[in-house]
Design a protein around this motif. Structure first.
Motif, PDB file in Angstrom:
ATOM      1  N   THR A  55     -12.327   1.702  11.474  1.00  0.00           N
ATOM      2  CA  THR A  55     -12.861   2.060  10.140  1.00  0.00           C
ATOM      3  C   THR A  55     -13.006   0.773   9.322  1.00  0.00           C
ATOM      4  OG1 THR A  55     -10.596   2.270   9.393  1.00  0.00           O
ATOM      5  CG2 THR A  55     -11.724   4.289  10.072  1.00  0.00           C
ATOM      6  N   GLU A  56     -13.920   0.799   8.394  1.00  0.00           N
ATOM      7  CA  GLU A  56     -14.078  -0.354   7.513  1.00  0.00           C
ATOM      8  C   GLU A  56     -12.780  -0.563   6.733  1.00  0.00           C
ATOM      9  OE1 GLU A  56     -18.339   1.232   6.442  1.00  0.00           O
ATOM     10  OE2 GLU A  56     -17.521  -0.120   4.927  1.00  0.00           O
ATOM     11  N   SER A  57     -12.675  -1.714   6.128  1.00  0.00           N
ATOM     12  CA  SER A  57     -11.420  -2.127   5.486  1.00  0.00           C
ATOM     13  C   SER A  57     -10.843  -1.019   4.615  1.00  0.00           C
ATOM     14  CB  SER A  57     -11.685  -3.326   4.605  1.00  0.00           C
ATOM     15  OG  SER A  57     -12.595  -2.916   3.604  1.00  0.00           O
ATOM     16  N   SER A  58     -11.376  -0.856   3.413  1.00  0.00           N
ATOM     17  CA  SER A  58     -10.644   0.016   2.487  1.00  0.00           C
ATOM     18  C   SER A  58     -10.944   1.484   2.749  1.00  0.00           C
ATOM     19  CB  SER A  58     -11.005  -0.360   1.057  1.00  0.00           C
ATOM     20  OG  SER A  58     -12.335  -0.784   1.015  1.00  0.00           O
ATOM     21  N   LYS A  59     -11.609   1.795   3.873  1.00  0.00           N
ATOM     22  CA  LYS A  59     -11.875   3.212   4.135  1.00  0.00           C
ATOM     23  C   LYS A  59     -10.639   3.898   4.706  1.00  0.00           C
ATOM     24  CE  LYS A  59     -16.226   4.009   3.066  1.00  0.00           C
ATOM     25  NZ  LYS A  59     -16.648   2.653   2.755  1.00  0.00           N
ATOM     26  N   ASP A  60      -9.703   3.086   5.228  1.00  0.00           N
ATOM     27  CA  ASP A  60      -8.492   3.739   5.748  1.00  0.00           C
ATOM     28  C   ASP A  60      -7.445   3.866   4.656  1.00  0.00           C
ATOM     29  OD1 ASP A  60      -7.842   1.160   5.397  1.00  0.00           O
ATOM     30  OD2 ASP A  60      -6.749   0.922   7.289  1.00  0.00           O
ATOM     31  N   GLU A  61      -7.866   3.553   3.437  1.00  0.00           N
ATOM     32  CA  GLU A  61      -6.917   3.653   2.312  1.00  0.00           C
ATOM     33  C   GLU A  61      -7.237   4.914   1.514  1.00  0.00           C
ATOM     34  OE1 GLU A  61      -6.422  -1.160   1.744  1.00  0.00           O
ATOM     35  OE2 GLU A  61      -7.660  -0.005   0.357  1.00  0.00           O
ATOM     36  N   LEU A  62      -6.320   5.238   0.621  1.00  0.00           N
ATOM     37  CA  LEU A  62      -6.523   6.483  -0.138  1.00  0.00           C
ATOM     38  C   LEU A  62      -7.365   6.202  -1.371  1.00  0.00           C
ATOM     39  CD1 LEU A  62      -2.975   7.926   0.262  1.00  0.00           C
ATOM     40  CD2 LEU A  62      -5.093   8.831   1.188  1.00  0.00           C
ATOM     41  N   HIS A  82     -10.190  -8.316   8.797  1.00  0.00           N
ATOM     42  CA  HIS A  82     -11.256  -7.622   8.040  1.00  0.00           C
ATOM     43  C   HIS A  82     -11.283  -8.204   6.635  1.00  0.00           C
ATOM     44  CE1 HIS A  82      -8.107  -5.805   5.791  1.00  0.00           C
ATOM     45  NE2 HIS A  82      -9.025  -5.254   5.005  1.00  0.00           N
ATOM     46  N   TYR A  83     -12.279  -7.853   5.895  1.00  0.00           N
ATOM     47  CA  TYR A  83     -12.331  -8.316   4.500  1.00  0.00           C
ATOM     48  C   TYR A  83     -12.354  -7.082   3.613  1.00  0.00           C
ATOM     49  CZ  TYR A  83     -17.032  -6.643   5.031  1.00  0.00           C
ATOM     50  OH  TYR A  83     -18.101  -5.821   5.265  1.00  0.00           O
ATOM     51  N   ARG A 133       0.834  -1.193   0.000  1.00  0.00           N
ATOM     52  CA  ARG A 133       0.000   0.000   0.000  1.00  0.00           C
ATOM     53  C   ARG A 133       0.880   1.258   0.000  1.00  0.00           C
ATOM     54  NH1 ARG A 133      -3.546   0.923   4.940  1.00  0.00           N
ATOM     55  NH2 ARG A 133      -3.608   3.196   4.816  1.00  0.00           N
ATOM     56  N   ASN A 166      -2.683   9.922   6.219  1.00  0.00           N
ATOM     57  CA  ASN A 166      -3.888   9.798   5.410  1.00  0.00           C
ATOM     58  C   ASN A 166      -4.418  11.171   5.033  1.00  0.00           C
ATOM     59  OD1 ASN A 166      -7.026   9.331   5.205  1.00  0.00           O
ATOM     60  ND2 ASN A 166      -6.000   7.366   4.841  1.00  0.00           N
ATOM     61  N   ILE A 215      -8.142   9.661  10.260  1.00  0.00           N
ATOM     62  CA  ILE A 215      -7.586   8.304  10.336  1.00  0.00           C
ATOM     63  C   ILE A 215      -6.130   8.369  10.772  1.00  0.00           C
ATOM     64  CG2 ILE A 215      -6.936   6.295   8.934  1.00  0.00           C
ATOM     65  CD1 ILE A 215      -9.546   6.988   7.271  1.00  0.00           C
ATOM     66  N   TYR A 235     -12.946  11.666  -0.881  1.00  0.00           N
ATOM     67  CA  TYR A 235     -12.429  12.214   0.379  1.00  0.00           C
ATOM     68  C   TYR A 235     -13.428  13.146   1.068  1.00  0.00           C
ATOM     69  CZ  TYR A 235      -8.049  10.496  -1.654  1.00  0.00           C
ATOM     70  OH  TYR A 235      -7.075   9.707  -2.221  1.00  0.00           O
ATOM     71  N   TYR A 241      -2.059  -1.708  -5.293  1.00  0.00           N
ATOM     72  CA  TYR A 241      -3.169  -1.744  -4.322  1.00  0.00           C
ATOM     73  C   TYR A 241      -3.829  -3.116  -4.311  1.00  0.00           C
ATOM     74  CZ  TYR A 241      -4.084   2.506  -1.737  1.00  0.00           C
ATOM     75  OH  TYR A 241      -4.056   3.493  -0.790  1.00  0.00           O
TER      76      TYR A 241
END
Lengths: 215, 10
Positions: B3-10, A177-178, A5, A60, A56, A48, A164
Motif C-alpha cells: 500500500t502507498e505510504s499513508s494509506k496504511d494509516e488511519l 517509502h515517502y 503512530r 486497521n 490492511i 475509509y 502522527y
C-alpha cells in the motif's frame, strides 16, 4: 507500526471515547459542536471508503470501524437522543459546513496525487480533517465556558495529529517509502490550528485556573 | 509495503 503512530491512534481513540462517554453518562452535549462532529463523520466516511476492499490488518479494520461507529453515534446522540439534544446549543453552533466542505472538495479535485474517485475522496478527507475542529473552537470562544472533558477532548484531538507528524518523520527516515506532501501539509495545518488552543490549555493548566479562550 | 505510504494509516 511505530510507537508514534500507535500513540497517535490511541490518543485519537481515547478522544472520541472520552466524548462518547461524556455524552452517554451525563446525557449532555453542552459545549460540543454538532457541526464538528458531523464533519468528522464525513471525514471518516470519505477516508475509509476502502474499508471493505483493501484489507490492511485486523487492527486497521477494527480501528476504522470504531472511528466510524463512534463518530456517527455521537452525531446520533446530539441529533436524536431525547435528553442529549436538549443541551445542544444550536444558536451558538452556527458555523456553516459548506464553508469548509466546498473549499476542501475543490482543493481535493485540483490538488491530489491521482485523479481517481477514491484518491480525491481520500485527499478531501485529509483537508477536511485539518479544518473540522474550527466550528468547535469557534463555539468554545463564543460560550467561553470550557468544561474539563471538552477541553481534554480538543487537547487529545490535537495531540493525536501532532504524534502522527512524528510518525511521518520517523517513517520518512526509516522506511524507503515517502510520505505524500499533501499528508504532511494537511497534518501540519491541522496541528497549527490547535496551537493557540494548546497555548491557553497549558496556561490554564499551569496556573491551575479555568480554561478561558480570548474572545 | 504494497500500500502507498499513508494509506496504511488511519
Amino acid at each position: 507500526m511505530n510507537i508514534f503512530r500507535l500513540a497517535g491512534d490511541m490518543t485519537h481513540l481515547f478522544s472520541v471515547l472520552v466524548l462518547l462517554l461524556k455524552i452517554h453518562t451525563i446525557k449532555s452535549c453542552a459545549g460540543i459542536s454538532l457541526k464538528t462532529q458531523e464533519l468528522y463523520a464525513l471525514v471518516f466516511t470519505t477516508r475509509y471508503l476502502d474499508i471493505f476492499t483493501d484489507f490492511i490488518s485486523l487492527y486497521n479494520t477494527v480501528m476504522k470501524l470504531i472511528f466510524l461507529g463512534s463518530s456517527f453515534s455521537i452525531v446520533w446522540y446530539i441529533r436524536r437522543h431525547k435528553i442529549v439534544r436538549r443541551s445542544y446549543d444550536k444558536d451558538q453552533d452556527t458555523f456553516r459546513h459548506y464553508f469548509l466542505v466546498i473549499p476542501c472538495l475543490v482543493l481535493a479535485v485540483f490538488i491530489n496525487h491521482k485523479f481517481t474517485f477514491k484518491e480525491v475522496m481520500w485527499t478531501f478527507s485529509l483537508y477536511l480533517e485539518a479544518v473540522a475542529i474550527l466550528p468547535q473552537l469557534v463555539l468554545l470562544q463564543r460560550t467561553r465556558n470550557i468544561d474539563n472533558l471538552t477541553g481534554q477532548y480538543v487537547f487529545l484531538l490535537g495531540a493525536y495529529r501532532a504524534l502522527y507528524i512524528l510518525n511521518w518523520i520517523y517513517r520518512h527516515f526509516t522506511e524507503p517509502h515517502y510520505v505524500h506532501w499533501i499528508t504532511w501539509i494537511a497534518g501540519v495545518v491541522q496541528t497549527l490550528l490547535y496551537a493557540d488552543f494548546f497555548y491557553y490549555y497549558f496556561q490554564s493548566w499551569k496556573n491551575n485556573e479555568k480554561l478561558q479562550l480570548p474572545a | 509495503a504494497t500500500t502507498e505510504s499513508s494509506k496504511d494509516e488511519l
